[in-house]
Design an enzyme around this catalytic site. Structure first.
Site, PDB file in Angstrom:
ATOM      1  N   LYS A  88      12.140  -3.341  -6.127  1.00  0.00           N
ATOM      2  CA  LYS A  88      10.565  -3.634  -7.229  1.00  0.00           C
ATOM      3  C   LYS A  88      11.562  -3.224  -8.631  1.00  0.00           C
ATOM      4  O   LYS A  88      10.964  -3.950  -9.046  1.00  0.00           O
ATOM      5  CB  LYS A  88       9.349  -3.969  -6.248  1.00  0.00           C
ATOM      6  CG  LYS A  88       8.866  -5.004  -5.272  1.00  0.00           C
ATOM      7  CD  LYS A  88       7.529  -3.830  -4.382  1.00  0.00           C
ATOM      8  CE  LYS A  88       7.762  -5.178  -3.031  1.00  0.00           C
ATOM      9  NZ  LYS A  88       6.487  -4.826  -2.014  1.00  0.00           N
ATOM     10  N   GLN A 130       2.366  -1.058  -2.048  1.00  0.00           N
ATOM     11  CA  GLN A 130       2.534  -0.281  -0.831  1.00  0.00           C
ATOM     12  C   GLN A 130       2.394  -0.343   0.310  1.00  0.00           C
ATOM     13  O   GLN A 130       1.585   0.227   1.085  1.00  0.00           O
ATOM     14  CB  GLN A 130       4.243  -0.031  -0.905  1.00  0.00           C
ATOM     15  CG  GLN A 130       5.012  -0.505   0.000  1.00  0.00           C
ATOM     16  CD  GLN A 130       5.437  -2.285  -0.038  1.00  0.00           C
ATOM     17  OE1 GLN A 130       5.829  -2.356  -1.352  1.00  0.00           O
ATOM     18  NE2 GLN A 130       6.474  -2.033   0.990  1.00  0.00           N
ATOM     19  N   ASP A 159      -0.217  -8.769  -5.494  1.00  0.00           N
ATOM     20  CA  ASP A 159      -0.275  -8.954  -4.410  1.00  0.00           C
ATOM     21  C   ASP A 159      -0.889 -10.757  -4.067  1.00  0.00           C
ATOM     22  O   ASP A 159      -0.741 -11.141  -2.819  1.00  0.00           O
ATOM     23  CB  ASP A 159       0.042  -7.864  -3.148  1.00  0.00           C
ATOM     24  CG  ASP A 159       1.003  -7.781  -3.228  1.00  0.00           C
ATOM     25  OD1 ASP A 159       1.942  -8.213  -2.904  1.00  0.00           O
ATOM     26  OD2 ASP A 159       1.163  -6.409  -2.202  1.00  0.00           O
TER      27      ASP A 159
END
Ligand code: NDP
Length: 311
Positions: free
Chosen positions: A53, A97, A120
């Site tokens: 990422k 995460q 997200d």
């Protein structure tokens, strides 16, 4: 006729190439998109994802910052970190995460992320925006699936879509996106009766289950589009043979690395499907591209709105 392979790597690269010029324009306007990634603990899988990422951010010119609190981090410490990031104007996206270390209340931490920075798309406010068709940030993997369909010219409107899996991060949001795009959608799960029969009604079949090779050719209507979300690691020889016996490329890979990946869709589904996404090289490639797209979108939605308010 063998199924058309929907090349996720190419589609992801196309999206990233388009984003480069958007990032450049935003940067020139003094609003360079910024992404903060929080990696709590030392889960090896998460470390790899986060590395991919941050690398993608660098390639696109997005500013990125990584935070790596220790494995014994508390919920309160993470809430404080998220609060600091919420307040920083140059941070447009905050990605926490998962999984977080076991002592952390992950739901509380995710809920603390400013919905405008929730790249997200997990925050209930964004889930609500999606279901009521308001502008907002949409979960990356489901958004990527829609890009695969759109960019492969696969019609969605009026089609029967069956989604196997009802998780908050994949199954439900992709079912909502398909509904918003005017498909007629059925959501299946572990209690669904006659799953193969329901799946065979699908013009578009999405497998987001987490069970290697479960969707065999018997689940697929001839000519259907099959989207395979599953990523399952195979490291036993017997398991390997169930999916890839006679596939020389995979045999070489398995011999070299000692493992390979299989989706939730069995390779024999390709004998019946009209089109399908491979694993690897399918939906997985889109997830990071859509994270980058969401960071750019978050920049435009939040800072664009702030600039408009000043006028
Ligand atoms: P979850 O475990 O959260 O959800 C799995 C879903 O599958 C549940 O709804 C479950 O039903 C259903 N299910 C399980 N077994 C069966 C069965 N035998 N018959 C019918 N339905 C069943 O998984 P996720 O949604 O998080 O992930 C699904 C897969 O996608 C995984 O392989 C994961 O690795 C992969 N993934 C890939 C991503 C990518 O970037 N490509 C991103 C995210 C996930 P029930 O609700 O009844 O338990």
């Amino acid at each position: 006729m063998p199924a058309r392979i929907l090349d996720g790597t190419k589609i992801a690269n196309d999206i990233k190439a388009e984003l480069i010029s958007e990032v450049r324009a935003l940067t020139e306007a003094g609003t360079r998109p910024g992404l903060a990634v929080v990696l709590g603990g030392n889960d090896p899988g998460s470390e790899i994802y986060v590395r991919h990422k941050t690398k993608a951010s660098e390639e696109l010119g997005i500013y990125s910052e990584k935070f790596t609190p220790d494995d014994d981090v508390s919920t309160e410490e993470l809430l404080k970190l998220v609060d600091d990031l919420n307040r920083r104007d140059e941070i447009d996206g905050i990605l926490v995460q998962l999984p977080l270390p076991k002592q952390v209340d992950s739901k509380r931490v995710l809920l603390a992320v400013d919905p405008q920075k929730d790249v997200d798309g997990f925050h209930p406010l964004n889930v609500g925006n999606l279901s009521t068709q308001r502008p907002g940030l949409v979960s990356c993997t489901p958004a990527g699936i829609m890009e695969v369909l759109r960019r492969s010219n696969i019609p969605v409107e009026g089609q029967n879509a069956v989604v196997v899996g009802r998780s908050d991060i994949v199954g439900k949001p992709v079912a909502m996106l398909l509904t918003n795009a005017n498909a007629t959608v059925t959501i299946c799960h572990s209690k669904t009766r006659d799953l193969p029969g329901v799946c065979r009604t699908a013009d578009i079949l999405v497998g987001a289950i987490g069970r290697p090779g479960m969707i065999t050719r018997d689940y697929v209507k001839p000519g259907a589009t099959v989207i395979d979300v599953g990523i399952n690691r195979i490291d036993s020889g017997d398991e390997f043979k169930k999916y890839f016996a006679g596939n020389q490329k995979r045999e070489q890979e398995f011999a070299q690395k000692g493992f390979t990946l299989v989706g939730d869709v069995h390779p024999n589904a390709a004998e019946v499907a009209g089109a399908l996404t491979p694993v690897p090289g399918g939906v997985g490639k889109l997830t990071i591209a859509m994270l980058m797209a969401n960071t750019v979108k978050a920049t435009k939605l939040r800072r664009g709105a702030a600039q408009m308010a000043k006028v």
